[in-house]
Scaffold this motif. Structure first.
Motif, PDB file in Angstrom:
ATOM      1  N   ARG A  21     -22.327  31.940 108.449  1.00 42.22           N
ATOM      2  CA  ARG A  21     -22.437  33.394 108.627  1.00 42.22           C
ATOM      3  C   ARG A  21     -23.204  33.995 107.462  1.00 42.22           C
ATOM      4  N   ASP A  22     -24.154  34.869 107.782  1.00 42.37           N
ATOM      5  CA  ASP A  22     -24.901  35.595 106.758  1.00 42.37           C
ATOM      6  C   ASP A  22     -23.990  36.682 106.182  1.00 42.37           C
ATOM      7  N   VAL A  23     -23.612  36.512 104.935  1.00 39.00           N
ATOM      8  CA  VAL A  23     -22.582  37.394 104.367  1.00 39.00           C
ATOM      9  C   VAL A  23     -23.145  38.661 103.748  1.00 39.00           C
ATOM     10  N   ASP A  24     -24.457  38.706 103.534  1.00 38.18           N
ATOM     11  CA  ASP A  24     -25.001  39.893 102.871  1.00 38.18           C
ATOM     12  C   ASP A  24     -26.261  40.435 103.524  1.00 38.18           C
ATOM     13  N   GLY A  25     -26.659  39.854 104.673  1.00 32.24           N
ATOM     14  CA  GLY A  25     -27.867  40.323 105.344  1.00 32.24           C
ATOM     15  C   GLY A  25     -29.148  39.877 104.682  1.00 32.24           C
ATOM     16  N   ALA A  26     -29.045  39.053 103.632  1.00 34.94           N
ATOM     17  CA  ALA A  26     -30.231  38.620 102.893  1.00 34.94           C
ATOM     18  C   ALA A  26     -30.506  37.129 103.064  1.00 34.94           C
ATOM     19  N   GLY A  27     -29.814  36.500 104.015  1.00 27.74           N
ATOM     20  CA  GLY A  27     -30.049  35.079 104.257  1.00 27.74           C
ATOM     21  C   GLY A  27     -29.191  34.151 103.445  1.00 27.74           C
ATOM     22  N   ASN A  28     -28.129  34.646 102.834  1.00 25.89           N
ATOM     23  CA  ASN A  28     -27.170  33.789 102.138  1.00 25.89           C
ATOM     24  C   ASN A  28     -26.055  33.429 103.125  1.00 25.89           C
ATOM     25  N   TYR A  29     -26.136  32.215 103.643  1.00 23.10           N
ATOM     26  CA  TYR A  29     -25.239  31.791 104.722  1.00 23.10           C
ATOM     27  C   TYR A  29     -24.017  31.066 104.171  1.00 23.10           C
ATOM     28  N   PHE A  30     -22.858  31.590 104.515  1.00 24.02           N
ATOM     29  CA  PHE A  30     -21.573  31.032 104.123  1.00 24.02           C
ATOM     30  C   PHE A  30     -21.161  30.004 105.181  1.00 24.02           C
ATOM     31  N   ILE A  31     -20.986  28.735 104.772  1.00 25.63           N
ATOM     32  CA  ILE A  31     -20.625  27.663 105.701  1.00 25.63           C
ATOM     33  C   ILE A  31     -19.109  27.603 105.799  1.00 25.63           C
ATOM     34  N   LEU A  32     -18.576  27.789 106.994  1.00 22.45           N
ATOM     35  CA  LEU A  32     -17.139  27.987 107.173  1.00 22.45           C
ATOM     36  C   LEU A  32     -16.312  26.767 106.800  1.00 22.45           C
ATOM     37  N   THR A  33     -16.841  25.554 106.994  1.00 23.14           N
ATOM     38  CA  THR A  33     -16.011  24.363 106.813  1.00 23.14           C
ATOM     39  C   THR A  33     -15.719  24.057 105.353  1.00 23.14           C
ATOM     40  N   HIS A  34     -16.611  24.442 104.430  1.00 19.84           N
ATOM     41  CA  HIS A  34     -16.371  24.089 103.024  1.00 19.84           C
ATOM     42  C   HIS A  34     -16.733  25.206 102.054  1.00 19.84           C
ATOM     43  N   LYS A  35     -17.071  26.394 102.589  1.00 16.47           N
ATOM     44  CA  LYS A  35     -17.240  27.604 101.773  1.00 16.47           C
ATOM     45  C   LYS A  35     -18.433  27.537 100.816  1.00 16.47           C
ATOM     46  N   HIS A  36     -19.401  26.653 101.089  1.00 16.36           N
ATOM     47  CA  HIS A  36     -20.635  26.659 100.319  1.00 16.36           C
ATOM     48  C   HIS A  36     -21.572  27.714 100.890  1.00 16.36           C
ATOM     49  N   VAL A  37     -22.503  28.177 100.068  1.00 16.07           N
ATOM     50  CA  VAL A  37     -23.500  29.145 100.510  1.00 16.07           C
ATOM     51  C   VAL A  37     -24.874  28.478 100.465  1.00 16.07           C
ATOM     52  N   ALA A  38     -25.640  28.632 101.543  1.00 20.52           N
ATOM     53  CA  ALA A  38     -26.948  27.990 101.644  1.00 20.52           C
ATOM     54  C   ALA A  38     -27.976  28.984 102.161  1.00 20.52           C
ATOM     55  N   ASN A  39     -29.250  28.618 101.982  1.00 22.39           N
ATOM     56  CA  ASN A  39     -30.355  29.429 102.480  1.00 22.39           C
ATOM     57  C   ASN A  39     -30.982  28.778 103.703  1.00 22.39           C
ATOM     58  N   VAL A  40     -31.855  29.523 104.375  1.00 20.70           N
ATOM     59  CA  VAL A  40     -32.569  29.002 105.532  1.00 20.70           C
ATOM     60  C   VAL A  40     -33.728  28.140 105.048  1.00 20.70           C
ATOM     61  N   HIS A  41     -33.918  26.984 105.671  1.00 20.02           N
ATOM     62  CA  HIS A  41     -35.013  26.100 105.287  1.00 20.02           C
ATOM     63  C   HIS A  41     -36.361  26.783 105.534  1.00 20.02           C
ATOM     64  N   PRO A  42     -37.341  26.574 104.644  1.00 20.98           N
ATOM     65  CA  PRO A  42     -38.638  27.247 104.795  1.00 20.98           C
ATOM     66  C   PRO A  42     -39.334  26.986 106.125  1.00 20.98           C
ATOM     67  N   LEU A  43     -39.107  25.819 106.747  1.00 17.96           N
ATOM     68  CA  LEU A  43     -39.760  25.520 108.017  1.00 17.96           C
ATOM     69  C   LEU A  43     -39.071  26.191 109.204  1.00 17.96           C
ATOM     70  N   SER A  44     -37.940  26.826 108.977  1.00 13.01           N
ATOM     71  CA  SER A  44     -37.236  27.491 110.074  1.00 13.01           C
ATOM     72  C   SER A  44     -38.042  28.689 110.564  1.00 13.01           C
ATOM     73  N   GLY A  45     -37.991  28.917 111.872  1.00 13.95           N
ATOM     74  CA  GLY A  45     -38.643  30.098 112.429  1.00 13.95           C
ATOM     75  C   GLY A  45     -38.053  31.376 111.896  1.00 13.95           C
ATOM     76  N   TYR A  46     -36.773  31.366 111.584  1.00 14.23           N
ATOM     77  CA  TYR A  46     -36.146  32.561 111.021  1.00 14.23           C
ATOM     78  C   TYR A  46     -36.716  32.869 109.639  1.00 14.23           C
ATOM     79  N   GLY A  47     -37.016  31.835 108.896  1.00 13.50           N
ATOM     80  CA  GLY A  47     -37.616  32.077 107.598  1.00 13.50           C
ATOM     81  C   GLY A  47     -38.984  32.720 107.713  1.00 13.50           C
ATOM     82  N   ALA A  48     -39.722  32.366 108.777  1.00 15.76           N
ATOM     83  CA  ALA A  48     -41.068  32.896 108.943  1.00 15.76           C
ATOM     84  C   ALA A  48     -41.071  34.297 109.542  1.00 15.76           C
ATOM     85  N   GLN A  49     -40.056  34.617 110.344  1.00 12.02           N
ATOM     86  CA  GLN A  49     -40.105  35.899 111.055  1.00 12.02           C
ATOM     87  C   GLN A  49     -38.997  36.856 110.635  1.00 12.02           C
TER      88      GLN A  49
END
Length: 739
Positions: free
Chosen positions: A615-643
């Motif tokens: 889940r994006d917790v701040d609207g800026a692409g910082n995704y909180f992973i529910l299973t272990h509570k780590h925060v990750a970003n979108v990979h540069p090759l993702s379409g979401y990263g481009a658009q």
């Protein structure tokens, strides 16, 4: 085994008198006729035979043949260039021929698919038979064998897959496990299961080929068994660096240029830590090569790493170029691939490797930089002859690990546990691992299979688990594909599974074309996410084949896509389609693009990948992973990263994988509805999630009135209405069938 020995004395050939043991097998029979196909030998056969007899392995031929007769299991210790991988399988084929194949044929495993092909081609040539007839090979997505095949090379994972239908490998009389020192997961499983199979089949012979110190560990594991040691070839002259290897990358490149300036003859092999370094090195050497004077000759950097071919390719230089030098850029797993390379005069060993190590607690891989093992270092020193040089970019007194680290201790073993559970059904006992997997990894694998409904209440495979084990995919993807049969989106899920199993279809654009490549890739982007983008790319590729059959490769180049990766995806998809037909699962008609189909694809994905929600917790692409509570970003090759600057990032996503690295990214993501996640995910998985704000949001959706305990059973049995408007009865049916 009285049937092994011939009752009559065969006619002796002068070549056979040096090894009396040949007589008992008929090895010395009339050399004018090939004992495998009955045809006269060609002149090339005798030429190659003369070369074969100079190999170090020929000095132990008699000893090996005697050991093969009198023992079920034996170990041969020898490095590359001793001839062990070409000669021993041929002697085993002659052993099986002497018994008229009553106990089966010969199979020899390899850890590298290209090496399996090249060894089969070489051995067919030496045996003077046709490839695909008496000698063949089986690698993923390709088989070159027939009913006449008596010697088959295959990858270790393909032999494991064969055990699904032939658990005791009764088709084979001799099984050769080559490159046991590589410690791949599949090889370790084979070594563990064969211990039980040998007890069930006293007629079976197993030959393990490895190098020290792995041979010592094998002897400790199997007990008192014969060990045949081959004389290693003379190593090259070794030059060690006195400094550390922190700057190993540029040190290696500078050394390549210095070697080329000396004008000494011979090709160069450079071992880097990763494929990324290999490609970067090629770009730099190509650029620097153009600045060298013409009097030095042409320097041709060539990539050789997993997924990019096998042994050294044919030189790509002009015929009139008198001085040309190939620079082979390789990675940490290719030492044994150089058995046929005669032109190597220089080896540059950086002494480090980048490995992906799986962390079961967070279900993610992390990239670590490690020193290579001592056995890898020794192999690299022996790749070229004594007149050559090996430059080690690390001090001589560095303490390297003695042996390769077993992959089974560093990998996600969920697929392994699923396979072993299937083997238990087939009657095989427990796998006697050389190095037992970590208990935490085993527990995580069992838990994941339980979440996927692959296990019953007793911990055995359920009906769904049995079907999943038939599908040659990781368990999560197999479950998603199985779910797509219920959600009428099989056609689309086959494409997604194939594209994610094949290498990435996105080419790294040449310097100066990054913006153009991004624009081309953007034409395929789908607003629902990367999984849907992959379907767009595959469908466009198929259209290019139909409309411009002879220019599909050019079409891929124009759009910065990898043609070979898309062809691999095409082959994988065809294999998966055949598997579903074989196990009689329904395949729906394609309906990609409709609203219902989009919703169904997401439900099928969640059926397998509900453990990979963020889940994006701040609207800026910082995704909180529910299973272990780590925060990750979108990979540069993702379409979401481009658009993202146009459409914004989705709040809830399902992702394919997550890697702990410098970028700390989730890769291949698609938007999902949290309500659909609640509907599809097993309730006991949801309640086992660690506490978080994201879990509270989902809990409120699941239990809007706060009556959590009273509603748990109701939700589990009747489902919960979702924003798509699906009926409760339909949800209940989906949950029961898929879970």
């Amino acid at each position: 085994m009285s049937e092994v020995n011939n009752s009559e004395e065969p006619d002796k050939d002068p070549e056979s008198e040096e090894c009396p043991a040949e007589d008992s097998f008929g090895f010395g029979d009339d050399l004018e006729l090939n004992q495998f196909d009955g045809l006269p030998f060609s002149s090339r056969y005798y030429k190659l035979l003369k070369e074969r007899k100079t190999l170090p392995v020929w000095k132990v031929r008699c000893e090996f043949e005697d050991a093969l007769v009198n023992n079920q299991l034996l170990i041969v210790s020898g490095t590359a260039k001793t001839g062990r991988s070409t000669q021993i399988p041929q002697w085993c084929a002659e052993f099986c021929l002497s018994a008229q194949y009553r106990h089966g044929m010969v199979v020899c495993t390899q850890t590298n698919r290209q090496q399996a092909v090249d060894l089969a081609l070489r051995v067919a040539d030496e045996m003077d038979v046709n490839i695909g007839h008496e000698v063949g090979y089986t690698i993923p997505l390709e088989t070159c064998c027939s009913s006449e095949t008596v010697l088959r090379y295959c990858t270790d994972d393909m032999l494991l897959r064969e055990m699904m239908s032939d658990p005791f490998l009764e088709h084979y009389g001799v099984i050769i496990i080559d490159q046991a020192h590589e410690r791949t997961v599949s090889t370790d499983i084979l070594l563990g299961l064969l211990k039980d199979i040998l007890l069930q089949r006293p007629d079976l012979r197993v030959v393990v080929l490895a190098i020290p110190p792995m041979t010592a560990k094998l002897l400790s594991h199997y007990g008192h068994i014969p060990l045949i040691s081959l004389e290693p070839p003379s190593p090259a002259r070794v030059v060690h660096s006195n400094s550390g290897n922190k700057d190993y990358f540029y040190s290696a490149l500078r050394l390549v240029l210095e070697i080329h300036r000396t004008k000494e003859d011979g090709d160069v092999v450079v071992f880097f830590a990763s494929a990324q370094e290999v490609h970067c090195a090629r770009s730099i050497l190509q650029r620097e090569g153009t600045r060298l004077g013409a009097e030095l000759g042409q320097m041709v950097p060539l990539v050789l790493c997993p997924g990019h071919g096998g042994p050294p390719p044919v030189p790509t230089v002009q015929p009139d170029s008198k001085r040309s030098r190939r620079v082979f850029l390789s990675t940490q797993k290719d030492e044994d691939m150089w058995w046929a390379a005669e032109s190597i005069s220089f080896v540059i060993d950086t002494g480090v490797q980048k490995k992906m190590v799986y962390n079961p607690r967070i279900r993610a891989n992390s990239e670590v930089l490690r020193p290579i093992s001592q056995c890898q270092a020794d192999l690299r020193k022996q790749l070229s002859g004594p007149a050559s040089k090996c430059f080690c970019l690390y001090p001589e007194d560095d303490q390297l690990p003695a042996e390769n680290s077993p992959q089974i201790l560093e990998s996600n073993i969920t697929p392994t546990v699923l396979f072993l559970k299937r083997m238990e059904i087939a009657g095989l006992g427990q796998c006697d691992f050389i190095d037992r997997p970590d208990p935490e990894g085993l527990m995580q694998a069992m838990e994941e299979l339980d979440y996927l409904a692959a296990l019953d209440d007793d911990g055995n495979l359920s009906e769904i688990g049995i079907i999943m084990s038939e599908i040659p995919l990781d368990p999560q993807m197999a479950k998603a594909l199985l779910a797509s049969c219920e959600f009428d989106c099989v056609c689309e899920m086959l494409t997604i599974a194939a594209m994610l199993t094949a290498p990435s279809c996105f080419l790294e654009p040449p310097a100066g074309t990054t913006h153009e490549a991004v624009q081309c890739h953007r034409k395929f982007q789908h607003p629902e996410g990367d999984h849907f983008t992959l379907i767009n790319i595959y469908n466009a590729f198929k259209r290019s084949q139909r409309e411009q059959y002879f220019s599909a490769e050019k079409w891929c180049q124009d759009y910065f896509l990898d043609y070979s990766a898309l062809k691999t995806a095409e082959a994988i998809r065809s294999e998966l389609n055949d598997t579903l037909n074989r196990i009689e699962l329904p395949i729906s008609e394609p309906s990609f693009g409709t609203k219902t189909n989009t919703h169904n694809i997401k439900r099928a994905l969640l059926a397998g990948f509900f453990m990979q929600i963020a889940r994006d917790v701040d609207g800026a692409g910082n995704y909180f992973i529910l299973t272990h509570k780590h925060v990750a970003n979108v990979h540069p090759l993702s379409g979401y990263g481009a658009q993202s600057h146009k459409l914004g990032l989705p709040e809830w996503v399902v992702f394919h994988d997550y890697t702990l690295s410098e970028n700390n990214c989730i890769r291949t993501i698609s938007e999902i509805s949290p309500q659909v996640f609640i509907q599809i995910a097993p309730l006991y998985f949801f309640y086992n999630l660690p506490p978080s704000e994201s879990k509270d949001i989902l809990q409120d959706m699941l239990d809007p009135d706060g009556k959590r305990e009273d509603e748990k059973q109701k939700v589990a049995t009747t489902g919960n209405d979702v924003d798509s408007g699906c009926a409760v009865a339909q949800q209940t049916q989906d949950r029961c069938v898929i879970q």
